[in-house]
Design an enzyme around this catalytic site. Structure first.
Site: not given
Ligand code: NGF
Length: 289
Positions: A133, A161
């Site tokens: 992330y 992400k």
């Protein structure tokens, strides 16, 4: 694991407790009405960094139970406390989450080797797949192509992400790693991610506006970029208003207007100013949410 994932909102009461039925209803609304492909659980939009370990586990459990295997589930377990990240990762893995994700460790200026070791430890201890992330605007951690190269050598790191506006780096990553999953993180930039060939997108506004996001996505997949742009313009008019009124507060109020008990945000975030409620109602009508 491809497609649009809602970064799941979590309803809280005034005392910061999870409203279980509300959470179940938000899950159902995402699946049945917004028709999203998956849920990203305990991310920024889930107010994860304000929660106790027990609350995070409770959310993983309720979501998995309500989902009943219908859509893909990604568990965000990143934490400055690596022991907590491992505990949450094991828990979510036992519940059957399709992949883990972890925010890059923040606040202290960790070296890249420390960040790499953090991911390797969570993977080794849980045995699950990992989606990095990356959200430099909030963490202050900007990774270079060379650093992504190093992380992506690990087969268990299946993707990223990517909540960033650096489209040069995105293009480099896409070209170099056609088989890693890249999820676009900023909803207001969905079209740019989609035409850059990302595998999907993860975002907060998909909880309430998933259907329009899906249109942008589908139009880009079939090369209808001008049409996709029209929808992105309309979507960004909405996102602009949501950001002005207060992101998570407004998203929750939209759900409240729709009859879903989405509660409020957790302190120290402040609840929506009651004077703004009419403006939110107006958004629901104007944008047919
Ligand atoms: O909420 C943020 C903070 N970003 C989200 C998303 O990238 C991350 C994005 O959808 C997320 O929701 C999560 O981890 O749970 C924005 O809310 C949206 O684009 C509006 O700016 O940056």
């Amino acid at each position: 694991m491809k497609g649009l994932f809602s970064a799941l909102l979590v309803p809280f009461d005034e005392n910061g407790q999870i409203i279980e039925q509300g959470l179940r209803d938000v899950v159902r609304f995402n699946i049945d009405v917004q028709q999203i492909d998956g849920l990203y659980v305990n991310g920024s939009s889930g107010e994860n960094f304000l929660l106790s370990t027990e609350q995070k586990k409770q959310i993983f459990q309720i979501v998995s139970d309500e989902n009943k295997g219908k859509v893909k589930l990604i568990a965000q377990v990143g934490s400055l406390n690596l022991n907590e990240a491992i505990e949450l990762g094991k828990y979510a893995t036992e519940l059957g989450y399709d992949s883990l994700s972890a925010v890059t460790p923040f606040y202290y200026k960790f070296t890249f080797q420390e960040i790499k070791a953090y991911y390797e430890t969570i993977i080794r201890e849980t045995g699950n797949d990992m989606i990095i992330y990356a959200i430099p605007a909030l963490t202050g951690v900007s990774m270079s192509m060379a650093q992504f190269d190093e992380l992506f050598q690990n087969e268990k790191i299946i993707g990223v992400k990517y909540t960033d506006g650096n489209f040069f780096l995105l293009e480099r990553l896409r070209k170099q790693y056609p088989n890693k999953l890249i999820y676009s993180g900023f909803d207001e930039m969905l079209i740019y991610g989609a035409i850059s060939g990302v595998d999907g997108a993860i975002g907060s506004t998909y909880n309430v506006n998933g259907k329009q996001a899906k249109q942008i996505w589908d139009l880009c997949q079939t090369g209808k970029v001008a049409e996709a742009y029209e929808v992105q313009h309309k979507t960004n008019d909405l996102i602009e208003k949501i950001l002005e009124l207060g992101l998570y507060q407004t998203l929750k109020e939209i759900l409240n207007v729709k009859g879903i008990q989405a509660g409020t945000v957790k302190q120290p975030m402040s609840s929506l100013d009651p004077a703004k409620k009419d403006a939110v109602k107006h958004l629901v009508e104007k944008y047919e949410l």
